[in-house]
Scaffold this motif. Structure first.
Motif, PDB file in Angstrom:
ATOM      1  N   ALA A 133      77.791  47.745   4.132  1.00  0.00           N
ATOM      2  CA  ALA A 133      77.734  46.487   3.389  1.00  0.00           C
ATOM      3  C   ALA A 133      76.780  45.550   4.114  1.00  0.00           C
ATOM      4  CB  ALA A 133      79.118  45.866   3.294  1.00  0.00           C
ATOM      5  N   VAL A 134      75.891  44.926   3.367  1.00  0.00           N
ATOM      6  CA  VAL A 134      74.892  44.024   3.943  1.00  0.00           C
ATOM      7  C   VAL A 134      75.218  42.589   3.523  1.00  0.00           C
ATOM      8  CG1 VAL A 134      72.452  43.457   4.114  1.00  0.00           C
ATOM      9  CG2 VAL A 134      73.158  45.852   3.831  1.00  0.00           C
ATOM     10  N   LEU A 135      75.404  41.741   4.515  1.00  0.00           N
ATOM     11  CA  LEU A 135      75.726  40.340   4.264  1.00  0.00           C
ATOM     12  C   LEU A 135      74.584  39.473   4.792  1.00  0.00           C
ATOM     13  CD1 LEU A 135      79.198  38.653   5.017  1.00  0.00           C
ATOM     14  CD2 LEU A 135      77.056  37.422   4.720  1.00  0.00           C
ATOM     15  N   PRO A 136      73.625  39.104   3.929  1.00  0.00           N
ATOM     16  CA  PRO A 136      72.574  38.171   4.352  1.00  0.00           C
ATOM     17  C   PRO A 136      73.205  36.810   4.627  1.00  0.00           C
ATOM     18  CG  PRO A 136      71.955  39.361   2.347  1.00  0.00           C
ATOM     19  CD  PRO A 136      73.417  39.574   2.560  1.00  0.00           C
ATOM     20  N   LEU A 137      72.898  36.227   5.757  1.00  0.00           N
ATOM     21  CA  LEU A 137      73.525  34.972   6.161  1.00  0.00           C
ATOM     22  C   LEU A 137      72.807  33.765   5.569  1.00  0.00           C
ATOM     23  CD1 LEU A 137      74.313  36.010   9.833  1.00  0.00           C
ATOM     24  CD2 LEU A 137      75.984  35.577   8.015  1.00  0.00           C
ATOM     25  N   TYR A 138      72.551  33.847   4.275  1.00  0.00           N
ATOM     26  CA  TYR A 138      71.929  32.756   3.522  1.00  0.00           C
ATOM     27  C   TYR A 138      72.895  32.341   2.416  1.00  0.00           C
ATOM     28  CZ  TYR A 138      67.831  35.129   5.546  1.00  0.00           C
ATOM     29  OH  TYR A 138      66.942  35.764   6.384  1.00  0.00           O
ATOM     30  N   PRO A 139      73.512  31.185   2.503  1.00  0.00           N
ATOM     31  CA  PRO A 139      74.467  30.783   1.465  1.00  0.00           C
ATOM     32  C   PRO A 139      73.848  30.708   0.074  1.00  0.00           C
ATOM     33  CG  PRO A 139      74.691  29.401   3.409  1.00  0.00           C
ATOM     34  CD  PRO A 139      73.462  30.215   3.605  1.00  0.00           C
ATOM     35  N   GLN A 140      72.619  30.185  -0.009  1.00  0.00           N
ATOM     36  CA  GLN A 140      71.927  30.076  -1.284  1.00  0.00           C
ATOM     37  C   GLN A 140      70.913  31.225  -1.409  1.00  0.00           C
ATOM     38  OE1 GLN A 140      71.916  27.484   1.038  1.00  0.00           O
ATOM     39  NE2 GLN A 140      73.643  26.414   0.129  1.00  0.00           N
ATOM     40  N   TYR A 141      70.870  31.830  -2.582  1.00  0.00           N
ATOM     41  CA  TYR A 141      69.918  32.919  -2.805  1.00  0.00           C
ATOM     42  C   TYR A 141      68.499  32.370  -2.931  1.00  0.00           C
ATOM     43  CZ  TYR A 141      67.213  36.489  -5.211  1.00  0.00           C
ATOM     44  OH  TYR A 141      66.231  37.381  -5.557  1.00  0.00           O
ATOM     45  N   ALA A 142      67.552  33.084  -2.359  1.00  0.00           N
ATOM     46  CA  ALA A 142      66.126  32.833  -2.591  1.00  0.00           C
ATOM     47  C   ALA A 142      65.394  34.152  -2.469  1.00  0.00           C
ATOM     48  CB  ALA A 142      65.559  31.818  -1.595  1.00  0.00           C
ATOM     49  N   GLY A 143      64.325  34.297  -3.219  1.00  0.00           N
ATOM     50  CA  GLY A 143      63.542  35.516  -3.119  1.00  0.00           C
ATOM     51  C   GLY A 143      62.965  35.706  -1.733  1.00  0.00           C
ATOM     52  N   ALA A 144      62.598  34.582  -1.079  1.00  0.00           N
ATOM     53  CA  ALA A 144      61.972  34.646   0.242  1.00  0.00           C
ATOM     54  C   ALA A 144      62.957  34.958   1.358  1.00  0.00           C
ATOM     55  CB  ALA A 144      61.271  33.321   0.539  1.00  0.00           C
ATOM     56  N   THR A 145      64.254  34.894   1.069  1.00  0.00           N
ATOM     57  CA  THR A 145      65.259  35.171   2.101  1.00  0.00           C
ATOM     58  C   THR A 145      66.138  36.356   1.702  1.00  0.00           C
ATOM     59  OG1 THR A 145      66.676  33.450   1.125  1.00  0.00           O
ATOM     60  CG2 THR A 145      65.289  32.831   2.992  1.00  0.00           C
ATOM     61  N   THR A 146      67.060  36.129   0.775  1.00  0.00           N
ATOM     62  CA  THR A 146      68.002  37.181   0.391  1.00  0.00           C
ATOM     63  C   THR A 146      67.295  38.412  -0.170  1.00  0.00           C
ATOM     64  OG1 THR A 146      69.510  35.387  -0.205  1.00  0.00           O
ATOM     65  CG2 THR A 146      70.155  37.620  -0.834  1.00  0.00           C
ATOM     66  N   ALA A 147      66.387  38.204  -1.127  1.00  0.00           N
ATOM     67  CA  ALA A 147      65.694  39.346  -1.722  1.00  0.00           C
ATOM     68  C   ALA A 147      64.837  40.068  -0.695  1.00  0.00           C
ATOM     69  CB  ALA A 147      64.845  38.891  -2.900  1.00  0.00           C
ATOM     70  N   SER A 148      64.316  39.327   0.274  1.00  0.00           N
ATOM     71  CA  SER A 148      63.521  39.963   1.322  1.00  0.00           C
ATOM     72  C   SER A 148      64.386  40.864   2.200  1.00  0.00           C
ATOM     73  CB  SER A 148      62.833  38.900   2.182  1.00  0.00           C
ATOM     74  OG  SER A 148      62.013  39.509   3.152  1.00  0.00           O
ATOM     75  N   VAL A 149      65.677  40.509   2.356  1.00  0.00           N
ATOM     76  CA  VAL A 149      66.588  41.397   3.083  1.00  0.00           C
ATOM     77  C   VAL A 149      66.758  42.702   2.310  1.00  0.00           C
ATOM     78  CG1 VAL A 149      68.972  41.718   3.872  1.00  0.00           C
ATOM     79  CG2 VAL A 149      67.799  39.539   4.260  1.00  0.00           C
ATOM     80  N   TYR A 150      66.904  42.596   0.981  1.00  0.00           N
ATOM     81  CA  TYR A 150      66.976  43.807   0.149  1.00  0.00           C
ATOM     82  C   TYR A 150      65.753  44.681   0.442  1.00  0.00           C
ATOM     83  CZ  TYR A 150      70.527  41.684  -2.994  1.00  0.00           C
ATOM     84  OH  TYR A 150      71.656  41.120  -3.531  1.00  0.00           O
ATOM     85  N   ASP A 151      64.565  44.059   0.423  1.00  0.00           N
ATOM     86  CA  ASP A 151      63.333  44.800   0.672  1.00  0.00           C
ATOM     87  C   ASP A 151      63.344  45.429   2.052  1.00  0.00           C
ATOM     88  OD1 ASP A 151      62.515  43.819  -1.796  1.00  0.00           O
ATOM     89  OD2 ASP A 151      61.183  42.293  -0.955  1.00  0.00           O
TER      90      ASP A 151
END
Length: 336
Positions: A133-151
């Motif tokens: 399970a991957v938990l990006p430590l960004y409360p608000q989604y953004a392509g430059a943060t959360t989506a970049s973790v997906y990438d």
């Protein structure tokens, strides 16, 4: 070794050291990410390598050096050896591990720099985890943060034959426990002061306006976080409101700008300000240097008399409880 689920806490990252060489390597990786800079590569790369990576690393290294040992109270085996963001994230992982127990393995990773996402995935694999399970430590989604973790996870796995089962957390900007933790952190910090702020600013990391125009929901989620916090604390819009920091380049970014707002507040009779950064789960360069130092200086230069930066949630007990609960309820459900 069994088949324990693994939890990977991912944050943005920092250079390995507060030096120009280490910062150049980190910025090169960060600013090469198309999610961060969506300019055509044939135009962007000459600017990045010909100008930015020649000039900016030394300046950024100086800024990192000014905050490398902060925040106080993080003594331990990693004290002063790693950037504050990395040290705090390690502390968060330890707290979450203690709450989840021995049936889950918890590791950390940084999207840029070390420890890398690949390193975190390898560490979990070595512990027998085939479900991660991957938990990006960004409360608000953004392509430059959360989506970049997906990438980043996808790139780390693209050459592997044996790929784990994966789950991702998208956001938690509106979770009542997150809002309550923010409110408690404000109350706790203000209780240490001998003055009362005229207003509280919630400062979020900025994005180019064009990203939101293309459909990124980040701005709306930031405004919603502040609105929920305002409702929770019984504040008015003039007492608690949102701004955006960390502009870069000539494009229009999300407004209102934090620095420009601080410049004009004293002329409007607002001389005492508290600033909190709800979009950051851990204190880092953007909170410890840009806000605690630079924004403070800006406010006083324009006539402000009292300024305080409210620490991020970091390793507060209510924050660690929240992260563990999010993992149990939204990521590990059915795996335990």
């Amino acid at each position: 070794m069994g088949d324990k689920p693994g939890l990977l806490l991912v944050n943005l990252g920092s250079p390995d050291a507060p030096t120009a060489k280490a910062t150049r390597k980190y910025l090169g990786q960060f600013l090469h990410d198309y999610r961060v800079i969506d300019t055509t590569r044939w135009l962007w790369c000459p600017i990045l390598h010909g100008i930015i990576l020649r000039v900016r690393p030394a300046k950024s290294a100086k800024a990192y050096a000014s905050i490398w040992a902060e925040p106080e109270g993080l003594e331990g085996p990693h004290d002063k050896m790693e950037a504050p963001l990395v040290r705090i994230t390690r502390g968060q992982a330890e707290g979450v591990q203690a709450r989840l127990g021995e049936n889950v393995e918890v590791e950390i990773a940084m999207r840029y720099g070390n420890p890398s996402i690949g390193h975190g995935l390898d560490a979990l694999k070595a512990k027998g985890c085939t479900r991660i399970a991957v938990l990006p430590l960004y409360p608000q989604y953004a392509g430059a943060t959360t989506a970049s973790v997906y990438d980043g996870v996808a790139m780390a796995l693209e050459e592997r034959m044996d790929v784990p089962e994966l789950r991702f957390l998208r956001h938690y900007y509106d979770d009542p426990r997150y809002i309550a933790a923010l409110a408690s952190s404000i109350d706790d910090h203000l209780a240490t002061l001998d003055w009362t702020p005229d207003c509280i600013m919630t400062s979020y990391h900025g994005l180019p306006q064009s990203y939101v125009d293309k459909g990124d929901p980040y701005q709306g989620e930031c405004f919603e976080t502040t609105e929920l916090l305002r409702q929770h604390m019984g504040k008015t819009k003039s007492e608690l409101y949102a701004t955006f920091q960390s502009r870069f380049g000539p494009k229009a970014w999300l407004q209102p700008y934090t620095d420009k707002t601080l410049e004009k507040l004293p002329d409007e009779g607002v001389k005492k300000v508290a600033v909190m950064m709800p979009g950051f789960s851990a204190d880092c360069l953007e909170t410890l240097e840009e806000i605690k130092i630079e924004a403070h200086e800006t406010f006083e230069e324009h006539g402000g008399t009292h300024f305080t930066a409210i620490p991020c949630l970091n390793t507060r007990e209510d924050h660690l409880d929240l992260l563990a609960d999010l993992a149990r309820e939204r990521l590990l459900n059915g795996w335990l």
